[in-house]
Write a protein that holds these residues in place. Structure first.
Motif, PDB file in Angstrom:
ATOM      1  N   VAL A 131       0.857  -1.182   0.000  1.00 62.09           N
ATOM      2  CA  VAL A 131       0.000   0.000   0.000  1.00 62.09           C
ATOM      3  C   VAL A 131       0.895   1.234   0.000  1.00 62.09           C
ATOM      4  N   PRO A 132       1.012   1.910  -1.133  1.00 62.91           N
ATOM      5  CA  PRO A 132       1.823   3.132  -1.147  1.00 62.91           C
ATOM      6  C   PRO A 132       1.060   4.300  -0.558  1.00 62.91           C
ATOM      7  N   GLY A 133       1.789   5.277  -0.011  1.00 66.19           N
ATOM      8  CA  GLY A 133       1.182   6.496   0.492  1.00 66.19           C
ATOM      9  C   GLY A 133       0.458   6.364   1.811  1.00 66.19           C
ATOM     10  N   ALA A 134       0.633   5.241   2.513  1.00 66.46           N
ATOM     11  CA  ALA A 134      -0.033   5.078   3.804  1.00 66.46           C
ATOM     12  C   ALA A 134       0.681   5.917   4.860  1.00 66.46           C
ATOM     13  N   THR A 135      -0.093   6.482   5.789  1.00 61.28           N
ATOM     14  CA  THR A 135       0.479   7.251   6.889  1.00 61.28           C
ATOM     15  C   THR A 135       0.502   6.405   8.153  1.00 61.28           C
ATOM     16  N   LEU A 136       1.570   6.559   8.944  1.00 63.88           N
ATOM     17  CA  LEU A 136       1.749   5.755  10.149  1.00 63.88           C
ATOM     18  C   LEU A 136       2.076   6.673  11.319  1.00 63.88           C
ATOM     19  N   VAL A 137       1.353   6.512  12.419  1.00 67.96           N
ATOM     20  CA  VAL A 137       1.616   7.273  13.635  1.00 67.96           C
ATOM     21  C   VAL A 137       1.708   6.288  14.791  1.00 67.96           C
ATOM     22  N   ALA A 138       2.841   6.305  15.496  1.00 65.61           N
ATOM     23  CA  ALA A 138       3.060   5.417  16.636  1.00 65.61           C
ATOM     24  C   ALA A 138       2.920   6.230  17.920  1.00 65.61           C
ATOM     25  N   THR A 139       2.038   5.774  18.813  1.00 69.18           N
ATOM     26  CA  THR A 139       1.799   6.467  20.076  1.00 69.18           C
ATOM     27  C   THR A 139       2.242   5.574  21.225  1.00 69.18           C
ATOM     28  N   GLU A 140       3.076   6.141  22.097  1.00 64.66           N
ATOM     29  CA  GLU A 140       3.592   5.393  23.239  1.00 64.66           C
ATOM     30  C   GLU A 140       2.999   5.963  24.517  1.00 64.66           C
ATOM     31  N   ALA A 141       2.450   5.097  25.331  1.00 64.89           N
ATOM     32  CA  ALA A 141       1.933   5.497  26.635  1.00 64.89           C
ATOM     33  C   ALA A 141       2.626   4.655  27.694  1.00 64.89           C
ATOM     34  N   ASP A 142       3.441   5.305  28.525  1.00 69.72           N
ATOM     35  CA  ASP A 142       4.184   4.591  29.559  1.00 69.72           C
ATOM     36  C   ASP A 142       3.697   5.052  30.921  1.00 69.72           C
ATOM     37  N   THR A 143       3.000   4.177  31.629  1.00 71.75           N
ATOM     38  CA  THR A 143       2.495   4.505  32.963  1.00 71.75           C
ATOM     39  C   THR A 143       3.132   3.615  34.018  1.00 71.75           C
ATOM     40  N   SER A 144       4.312   3.089  33.710  1.00 74.55           N
ATOM     41  CA  SER A 144       4.979   2.214  34.658  1.00 74.55           C
ATOM     42  C   SER A 144       5.499   3.008  35.848  1.00 74.55           C
ATOM     43  N   ALA A 145       5.884   2.291  36.890  1.00 76.37           N
ATOM     44  CA  ALA A 145       6.361   2.940  38.115  1.00 76.37           C
ATOM     45  C   ALA A 145       7.680   3.653  37.904  1.00 76.37           C
ATOM     46  N   THR A 146       8.387   3.338  36.828  1.00 76.15           N
ATOM     47  CA  THR A 146       9.685   3.961  36.584  1.00 76.15           C
ATOM     48  C   THR A 146       9.577   5.201  35.716  1.00 76.15           C
ATOM     49  N   CYS A 147       8.360   5.629  35.407  1.00 78.10           N
ATOM     50  CA  CYS A 147       8.185   6.776  34.526  1.00 78.10           C
ATOM     51  C   CYS A 147       6.993   7.587  35.019  1.00 78.10           C
ATOM     52  N   PRO A 148       6.961   8.884  34.802  1.00 77.69           N
ATOM     53  CA  PRO A 148       5.817   9.683  35.232  1.00 77.69           C
ATOM     54  C   PRO A 148       4.516   9.150  34.631  1.00 77.69           C
ATOM     55  N   ALA A 149       3.466   9.151  35.413  1.00 82.11           N
ATOM     56  CA  ALA A 149       2.183   8.601  34.976  1.00 82.11           C
ATOM     57  C   ALA A 149       1.611   9.403  33.814  1.00 82.11           C
ATOM     58  N   ASN A 150       0.848   8.694  32.970  1.00 84.56           N
ATOM     59  CA  ASN A 150       0.140   9.301  31.847  1.00 84.56           C
ATOM     60  C   ASN A 150       1.077  10.014  30.883  1.00 84.56           C
ATOM     61  N   LYS A 151       2.225   9.457  30.701  1.00 83.61           N
ATOM     62  CA  LYS A 151       3.175  10.045  29.763  1.00 83.61           C
ATOM     63  C   LYS A 151       2.895   9.467  28.382  1.00 83.61           C
ATOM     64  N   THR A 152       2.367  10.266  27.492  1.00 83.05           N
ATOM     65  CA  THR A 152       1.987   9.801  26.157  1.00 83.05           C
ATOM     66  C   THR A 152       2.681  10.673  25.115  1.00 83.05           C
ATOM     67  N   GLU A 153       3.364  10.028  24.188  1.00 86.99           N
ATOM     68  CA  GLU A 153       4.033  10.738  23.111  1.00 86.99           C
ATOM     69  C   GLU A 153       3.719  10.047  21.790  1.00 86.99           C
ATOM     70  N   ALA A 154       3.466  10.844  20.744  1.00 85.92           N
ATOM     71  CA  ALA A 154       3.130  10.309  19.429  1.00 85.92           C
ATOM     72  C   ALA A 154       4.210  10.699  18.431  1.00 85.92           C
ATOM     73  N   TYR A 155       4.546   9.765  17.552  1.00 83.57           N
ATOM     74  CA  TYR A 155       5.595   9.969  16.561  1.00 83.57           C
ATOM     75  C   TYR A 155       5.080   9.562  15.182  1.00 83.57           C
ATOM     76  N   ALA A 156       5.345  10.383  14.185  1.00 84.30           N
ATOM     77  CA  ALA A 156       4.937  10.085  12.816  1.00 84.30           C
ATOM     78  C   ALA A 156       6.087   9.441  12.061  1.00 84.30           C
ATOM     79  N   LEU A 157       5.814   8.344  11.379  1.00 89.34           N
ATOM     80  CA  LEU A 157       6.795   7.664  10.541  1.00 89.34           C
ATOM     81  C   LEU A 157       6.683   8.186   9.112  1.00 89.34           C
ATOM     82  N   PRO A 158       7.649   7.856   8.260  1.00 90.53           N
ATOM     83  CA  PRO A 158       7.535   8.273   6.860  1.00 90.53           C
ATOM     84  C   PRO A 158       6.335   7.597   6.200  1.00 90.53           C
TER      85      PRO A 158
END
Length: 873
Positions: free
Chosen positions: A787-814
């Motif tokens: 599938v050419p021209g598809a858009t991809l966005v990866a979202t990471e949500a880390d709520t583990s005890a070793t990281c601040p709660a509700n930490k969500t970051e989104a990254y766009a791929l080519p």
């Protein structure tokens, strides 16, 4: 007496001389007269000079006495003013010679010149010297534990060319003494990263009840001792950089450029101690390694050179997201396995295949920047490529050319697909040495690969998309008549993947795929006329790579299984009984821990080389070698830093080459015998970088941080440093801890398995190349087509005890290219991957897990060397 006698004799001689006669003088008389003069003058000097000296001495002593008296009076006057001089310097911040470099308040002991005075013709030079008398044995007021009250003041008055001097001293009270009996004191200690006092820092104390603001400057011990009214809940104490810092940024150990402490209560006549760590800020330039530039591995298409290929990125259009720049192909060529040169093909986004009918001529195909297929000719002379772009036939929609085969120098065939009105159709082109033309493909739906065992016959793999479930097909193509013939395979394939012909024996062809949910392979000894299935494939075999045949009766094929299985090399052997020939696969003997085998090569009938992954996470790229045609293999470790994975290896008759990705980026290796060396990777052209991280945040770690031992300095999606920079994040301001920092992309410790350690210095700039995992994702539709021209966005949500709660970051791929591929350097972690199909606008969401050993999409695992398939609706 002697003088009297001399005169008597003279008178006697005068009487004896007759009148009228002049007596002539004798020489003795003349000499005697001169002696009288000399002796008389000498006697005179002996009397006069001592008297003059005595007189001068008396006069000088009289002047010195007057000067000393005057100097003493001046010294007494200056001592009376000493308190005000010191008070002005310490409370008003007045600059003076007593002020140390970098500060505006005096440090004790010190000397303050007071100018000169002229009295009765004498010029007197005056200096005041101050020194603590006693602070409980400590030179630092803030650490003494007592209010400093007494200073020894000494005035020195000097005059004259020999700088005669008079000194007087006295003990004076300091301005620290509280004038108001309800006042108290703030002892503010400011230390730098090394634990020494930070000098010249402006300390401001503010209270609202009572309303009061006081300020002072730290001395060379880092101490500012302030007299303030007693207050509760107290003062807010804040810091400002020294004026001598020239605008440099200072931070505390929490990386705060404006540190302050609140509610510092002060009692009457009490000392409240406040401490800071404060120093000139450091900067870390976080750079990404140049990833995926050789992710397509290595091929050696002729007997004298090898090509490593992958993708880089044009950064001029990247904006805030480094991976949104246009992908551009990287091709590296070597004629000896040790030196590599960059081959530039303008406009090429990815090299998909190359075929060389001779050692001096090749044809290449791939995708072009901006979409669409591309073909080019290559003329090779002395290891130098001369590129000739070739026009494709007009009026034909060619989205991608994925495979090319050249049975002769004036005969090549390329296959791929085109899209017209959202409908895919297979495309086949023929090249006669001058131009490309279209080959009618009636009855052939979607073509994947082509191989030509002879000038008269070629084989192609295709997919029939006219049925509800796509059916893989194998066709034989007669070059003279441009006709296709369907080749039946037993058992019926579910997929067809790799197709090769003539690796060792011209008429021997092999095709691999799957059947009935497991790996399958078929062989033809006669150029594609008859086919025999391979029996005995191990149950663990799942994803077969491109086979290599060492003789008419023996082939080897890699099983590049997902990371959850054990990678294998299969030995395919032919057994003839009467008129029947059967092929049977057996698992080759591999070193323990072999996890995946991306590719293999056999330059001779007995010598074979394979790229492999061994060990647990993180896996180690390893070269496997066989001297018995692929039955048994031994491992050879590669030199240099740990290699994350190998994407491929291949050999000519005289040397071998391998490529992969290491922690610092692309990695190349070469061998002209049994030993391998690490090769230098050529720098990409200006304005081109590796496929970098998708706007990653930048994080630093240090055990002094609390409550988490790390700090995210640059948030996700931050603009890169410069319009076309491979250094997207300048991490600053940072407290220059002596222990330095660990640095990684992403916001939590789970985003990396090996952070980069870097030392920092006050006001300095350090560079840290962080570790990214190379991730390749191929987006396919329900029929398995790209599938050419598809858009991809990866979202990471880390709520583990070793990281601040509700930490969500989104990254766009080519966005995906015409082959459905999207590549990027990625941080480790678990993501929710949203993929949008541009044909219908629908979005499919899957779980993406990136680790040191590979990638998992949904429930399917892939080693790092493989592209992970993402199916969309």
């Amino acid at each position: 007496m002697f003088t009297t006698r001399l005169r008597s004799r003279a008178r006697q001689r005068a009487v004896a001389t007759p009148p009228g006669h002049r007596r002539a003088r004798s020489r003795a008389d003349a000499a005697f007269s001169l002696m009288e003069v000399v002796i008389s003058f000498t006697l005179l000097m002996l009397i006069v000079l001592p008297m003059s000296y005595l007189l001068g001495t008396v006069l000088q002593q009289t002047g010195d006495a007057r000067a000393s008296v005057a100097a003493g009076l001046i010294a007494e006057q200056q001592l009376e003013q000493a308190h005000s001089v010191l008070s002005a310097a310490m409370t008003a911040g007045a600059a003076s010679a007593c002020t140390p470099v970098g500060g505006t308040s005096p440090d004790l002991p010190c000397t303050i010149p007071q100018g000169a005075e002229t009295v009765q013709g004498f010029t007197y030079h005056i200096a005041l010297y101050f020194q603590w008398t006693s602070i409980s044995g400590s030179a630092d007021v803030c650490t003494s534990g007592q209010v400093p009250q007494v200073v020894l003041a000494q005035v020195t008055v000097s005059w004259g060319p020999t700088l005669r001097s008079v000194s007087q001293s006295s003990v004076i009270n300091l301005p620290y003494i509280a004038v108001n009996p309800i006042d108290g004191f703030l002892a503010v200690q400011v230390n730098n990263a090394a634990g020494s006092g930070t000098q010249g820092v402006l300390v401001t104390a503010t209270s609202t009840s009572p309303s009061f603001t006081g300020a002072g400057y730290t001395d060379s011990h880092g101490c500012a001792f302030l007299t303030v009214p007693a207050a509760s809940p107290g003062y807010t104490v804040s810091l400002s950089p020294p004026s001598a810092a020239g605008g440099a940024v200072y931070v505390d150990q929490t990386n705060n450029p404006a540190p302050s402490l609140s509610n510092e209560a002060v009692s009457t006549q009490g000392i409240t101690s406040v401490s800071f760590r404060y120093d000139k800020a450091a900067t870390i330039d976080m750079t990404y390694p140049s990833l995926t530039g050789v992710a397509d591995g290595v091929v050696c298409p002729t007997a004298n050179f090898c090509v490593a290929s992958g993708q880089q990125q044009l950064t001029t259009a990247s904006g805030n997201n480094q991976t949104n720049g246009a992908a551009t192909a990287q091709i590296l060529e070597s004629t000896d396995g040790s030196g590599w040169a960059t081959v530039t093909v303008p406009g090429l986004a990815r090299l998909l295949d190359v075929s060389c009918p001779s050692n001096s001529q090749c044809e290449g195909v791939g995708t072009q920047i901006g979409g669409g297929a591309m073909a080019f000719g290559v003329s090779i002379s002395g290891g130098t490529w001369t590129i000739t772009p070739q026009a494709l036939p007009a009026g034909v929609a060619v989205s991608e050319l994925s495979s090319v085969a050249c049975p002769d120098t004036d005969q090549c065939y390329a296959v791929g697909y085109g899209v017209t009105a959202n409908v895919r159709a297979g495309v086949m082109l023929a090249f006669n040495g001058n131009a490309w033309s279209t080959v009618p493909t009636s009855g052939v739906a979607l073509i994947g690969s082509v191989a030509c065992p002879s000038k008269t016959t070629c084989l192609i793999t295709a997919n029939d998309l006219t049925t509800p479930v796509p059916i893989p097909e194998l066709f034989s193509f007669a070059t003279g008549s441009n006709t296709f013939s369907l080749v039946p395979l037993t058992p019926a394939p579910a997929t067809l993947d790799a197709l090769t012909c003539g690796t060792r024996t011209a008429g021997l062809c092999v095709v691999t795929g799957t059947a009935s949910g497991t790996a399958a392979a078929w062989l033809s000894p006669d150029g594609g006329t008859t086919w025999t299935p391979v029996g005995g494939l191990p149950a663990g075999a799942s994803t077969l790579g491109a086979p290599v045949c060492t003789s008419a009766t023996s082939c080897v094929v890699p099983d590049n299984a997902p990371a959850s299985s054990t990678g294998k090399i299969l030995d395919l052997a032919a057994t003839t009984s009467g008129s029947t020939t059967t092929w049977t696969a057996t698992a080759a003997t591999l070193p323990a821990g072999t996890d995946a085998v991306p590719s293999l090569s056999c330059p001779t009938a007995t010598q074979c080389t394979a790229a492999a992954q061994t060990g647990s996470a993180p896996t180690q790229g390893t070269i496997l070698a066989s001297t018995d045609g692929g039955a048994t293999w031994t491992a050879t470790s590669l030199p240099g830093p740990t290699t994350a994975y190998l994407s491929g290896a291949d050999c000519t008759p005289t040397f071998c080459a391998a490529a992969g990705e290491g922690p610092g980026g692309d990695a190349l290796f070469g061998s002209s015998g049994s030993s391998w060396q690490s090769d230098t990777v050529p720098a990409p052209p200006a304005g081109v970088t590796g496929l970098l991280g998708a706007g990653w945040s930048g994080t630093v770690g240090n055990t002094n941080f609390s409550p988490f031992p790390f700090d995210e300095i640059t948030p996700a999606g931050s603009a890169p440093v410069g319009p076309s920079s491979s250094n997207p994040s300048a991490l600053t301001p940072l407290f220059p801890f002596v222990s330095g920092y660990s640095v990684w992309p992403g916001g939590c410790p789970a985003d990396t398995s090996s952070p980069t350690a870097v030392a920092v210095s006050p006001g300095g700039t350090a560079t840290a190349t962080v570790v990214l995992a190379p991730v390749s994702l191929t987006v396919v539709d329900a029929s398995g087509q790209p599938v050419p021209g598809a858009t991809l966005v990866a979202t990471e949500a880390d709520t583990s005890a070793t990281c601040p709660a509700n930490k969500t970051e989104a990254y766009a791929l080519p966005t995906t290219a015409s082959d459905g591929l999207s590549r990027a350097g990625f941080t480790f972690g678990t993501y929710s991957l949203a993929v949008t199909n541009p044909l219908d606008g629908k979005t499919t969401t899957v779980t993406l897990v990136v680790t040191a050993s590979g990638v998992t999409v949904g429930s399917a695992g892939y080693p790092s060397a493989d592209s992970a398939a993402v199916a969309v609706q």
